[in-house]
Design a protein around this motif. Structure first.
Motif, short mmCIF file in Angstrom:
data_model
loop_
_atom_site.label_atom_id
_atom_site.label_comp_id
_atom_site.label_asym_id
_atom_site.label_seq_id
_atom_site.Cartn_x
_atom_site.Cartn_y
_atom_site.Cartn_z
N ILE A 60 25.70 89.92 61.10
CA ILE A 60 26.39 88.78 60.50
C ILE A 60 25.84 88.55 59.10
N TYR A 61 26.73 88.51 58.11
CA TYR A 61 26.34 88.27 56.72
C TYR A 61 26.77 86.87 56.31
N GLY A 62 25.81 86.05 55.89
CA GLY A 62 26.13 84.72 55.39
C GLY A 62 26.54 83.77 56.51
N GLY A 63 26.97 82.59 56.12
CA GLY A 63 27.31 81.54 57.08
C GLY A 63 28.77 81.59 57.48
N PRO B 94 30.94 83.85 24.67
CA PRO B 94 31.40 83.62 26.03
C PRO B 94 30.89 84.69 26.98
N VAL B 95 30.54 84.28 28.19
CA VAL B 95 29.91 85.17 29.17
C VAL B 95 30.53 84.93 30.55
N LEU B 96 30.72 86.00 31.30
CA LEU B 96 31.01 85.93 32.73
C LEU B 96 29.83 86.52 33.47
N ALA B 97 29.25 85.75 34.39
CA ALA B 97 28.14 86.23 35.23
C ALA B 97 28.57 86.12 36.68
N ALA B 98 28.94 87.23 37.29
CA ALA B 98 29.38 87.26 38.68
C ALA B 98 28.31 87.97 39.50
N PHE B 99 27.59 87.21 40.31
CA PHE B 99 26.46 87.72 41.07
C PHE B 99 26.85 88.12 42.49
N ASP B 100 26.00 88.91 43.11
CA ASP B 100 26.13 89.22 44.52
C ASP B 100 25.11 88.39 45.31
N HIS B 101 25.27 88.37 46.62
CA HIS B 101 24.29 87.79 47.57
C HIS B 101 24.07 86.29 47.42
N GLU B 102 25.06 85.56 46.90
CA GLU B 102 24.94 84.10 46.87
C GLU B 102 24.97 83.53 48.27
N GLU B 103 25.73 84.15 49.16
CA GLU B 103 25.93 83.60 50.49
C GLU B 103 24.69 83.71 51.38
N ASN B 104 23.68 84.44 50.95
CA ASN B 104 22.44 84.47 51.73
C ASN B 104 21.21 84.15 50.88
N GLY B 105 21.41 83.34 49.83
CA GLY B 105 20.28 82.81 49.09
C GLY B 105 20.04 83.35 47.70
N SER B 106 20.79 84.36 47.28
CA SER B 106 20.72 84.90 45.90
C SER B 106 19.43 85.64 45.60
N GLU B 107 18.61 85.92 46.61
CA GLU B 107 17.34 86.60 46.36
C GLU B 107 17.54 88.11 46.42
N ALA B 108 18.00 88.66 45.31
CA ALA B 108 18.25 90.09 45.19
C ALA B 108 18.26 90.45 43.71
N SER C 273 29.26 64.86 48.58
CA SER C 273 29.22 64.95 50.03
C SER C 273 29.00 63.58 50.67
N ASN C 274 29.49 63.45 51.89
CA ASN C 274 29.16 62.30 52.73
C ASN C 274 27.64 62.26 52.91
N ASN C 275 27.03 61.09 52.80
CA ASN C 275 25.58 60.97 52.90
C ASN C 275 25.02 61.45 54.24
N ASP C 276 25.86 61.46 55.27
CA ASP C 276 25.42 61.90 56.59
C ASP C 276 25.62 63.39 56.82
N MET C 277 26.14 64.10 55.81
CA MET C 277 26.41 65.52 55.95
C MET C 277 25.51 66.32 55.00
N PRO C 278 24.86 67.37 55.51
CA PRO C 278 24.07 68.21 54.60
C PRO C 278 24.96 68.80 53.51
N CYS C 279 24.41 68.93 52.33
CA CYS C 279 25.17 69.46 51.19
C CYS C 279 24.82 70.93 50.98
N GLY C 280 25.84 71.74 50.81
CA GLY C 280 25.60 73.13 50.46
C GLY C 280 25.10 73.25 49.03
N THR C 281 24.86 74.47 48.60
CA THR C 281 24.39 74.67 47.23
C THR C 281 25.05 75.90 46.64
N THR C 282 24.73 76.20 45.38
CA THR C 282 25.41 77.26 44.64
C THR C 282 24.40 77.98 43.75
#
Length: 435
Positions: free
Chosen positions: A118-121, A263-277, A378-387
């Motif tokens: 399983i990759y990512g959430g 102007p720049v476009l930066a399209a990364f891989d592995h954001e869905e599992n923490g960007s550590e790559a 986000s709703n205060n009672d809901m965990p917030c994702g990140t980017t």
């Protein structure tokens, strides 16, 4: 916050942009395909690839670097100073899915299966009972890579019949190891069968394939949905929607030597599992590219510092549209709606990087483009994702703003957005990159 009625310059909805997005999604079943397709579009606009292993020169024009599933592209206007700041659109090429394990040949009870991780959430249940293809890249004995895309029904993760699980509708519980292995045939299992098959699909000899990065994708094509075709259903909109919009925006600026920024476009891989790559936002790729561009134009460390201090990044990723069946899960005063324009994403705990200054930059770009926009909290009672936004801000000291398009079914095998929003996002990105 502006409203749809305030639109003045973006013009009527151009369905051609969304049609093109649908083609991009279909042609990009893996990050490697997404990068190849983005690079091809940039090449058509006059950009040229530069290698990280070679010396860079001071020439102006469009350039890009590819590393695995990541691409960094930029346009240097004629006469740009070494300390010229950047305007960056950040995005990511990866999406949650099922990825093939190193020993993929698996089977049970006469069924031939493929071992996946399983990759990512991902929303696991959305992969059940779908026609699935297989795509990614093969690494050859000489170190080169070959893209492969088996874009036809090949695999399926079959759900247990309700007769054998009477409580399925009261709460489906899926074991990630036991229940998510797809079938792809019947008969005896032989080690090497899957890679031999995939190699043949790519026109290769299996003995030449020494590595692989393969993943499963739903083969159902993107489609307009709704009475008036006002919605778009499709795969990997998180976050190829932003990659496509960023690529289109940057390509539209080729030849513009009046730009005050690079102007720049930066399209990364592995954001869905923490960007550590090395291809992720946590890695050094973006910083290396920006610094080398400064130094290639004869700049000093002082020029680099000046350029970074004046740089702004829009981290463009999808966000949550208000859900008609679960409205209580959203903040009661922030209900982003589809086709209401891009969203400004705010979290005071810095899960998003937006602050008041960033809001002003984004608002100015939308006003210039005549594009409506909305706020998301986000709703205060809901965990917030990140980017990648907070990562970019912290790693490079760059002012960063989190934005995106509001969607439903995020991290599903098939997501849903407003058909007009991709066009509105692209218009806002052009205005931002123009300064």
């Amino acid at each position: 916050m502006s409203s749809a009625a305030s639109r003045t310059t973006a013009g009527p909805f151009d369905r051609g942009h969304t049609d093109d997005l649908m083609a991009f999604l279909s042609a990009s079943p893996s990050p490697y395909h997404a990068v190849a397709n983005a690079a091809s579009r940039l090449e058509e606009a006059g950009f040229r690839q530069v290698e990280e292993t070679e010396a860079w020169d001071a020439t102006s024009g469009g350039k890009y670097v590819v590393r695995g599933g990541a691409i960094i592209a930029w346009y240097v206007p004629e006469g740009a100073a070494a300390h010229t700041p950047y305007r960056i659109v950040g995005a990511h090429t990866d999406s949650p899915n099922l990825r093939v394990k190193p020993r993929p040949d698996l089977g049970s009870q006469g069924w031939r299966q493929v071992a996946v991780e399983i990759y990512g959430g991902t929303l696991l249940n959305t992969w059940l009972d779908r026609d699935l293809g297989l795509a990614g890249r093969l690494t050859l004995r000489d170190g080169s890579h070959r893209l492969v895309n088996v874009d036809r029904p090949l695999l399926r993760v079959p759900q247990l019949a309700i007769h054998l699980d009477r409580q399925a509708n009261d709460g489906l519980k899926l074991d990630r190891q036991r229940h998510m292995q797809p079938v792809w045939g019947i008969g005896d299992v032989h080690e090497g069968d899957l890679i031999s098959f995939v190699a043949a699909e790519a026109g290769l000899d299996a003995e030449d394939v020494t590595g692989w990065d393969l993943m499963v994708h739903a083969v159902e094509a993107p489609a307009y949905l709704g009475r008036d075709r006002e919605l778009l259903a499709g795969p990997r909109m998180d976050n190829l929607l932003s990659v496509h919009a960023g690529t289109a925006a940057l390509a539209s600026l080729a030849g513009r030597d009046d730009l005050p920024y690079i102007p720049v476009l930066a399209a990364f891989d592995h954001e869905e599992n923490g960007s550590e790559a090395d291809t992720g936002a946590q890695g050094p790729l973006l910083g290396n590219v920006l610094e080398r561009s400064v130094y290639a134009r004869g700049g000093s460390y002082e020029d680099r510092a000046r350029a970074f201090a004046g740089t702004v990044c829009l981290s463009s990723d999808t966000g949550h549209a208000v859900h008609p069946n679960y409205a209580e899960r959203h903040d009661p005063t922030h209900h982003p709606r589809v086709n209401g324009g891009p969203i400004l994403k705010v979290n005071v705990n810095q899960r998003y990087a937006t602050d008041g200054s960033g809001r002003a930059v984004f608002a100015a770009a939308c006003e210039k483009a005549g594009v409506p926009w909305q706020s998301f909290v986000s709703n205060n009672d809901m965990p917030c994702g990140t980017t990648i936004g907070p990562i970019t801000a912290a790693r490079h000291g760059i002012s960063t703003v989190d934005i995106g398009v509001a969607i439903l079914s995020m991290h599903s095998a098939r997501e849903l957005c407003g058909a007009e929003d991709p066009y509105l996002l692209a218009n806002a990105l052009v205005a931002f990159l123009e300064g």
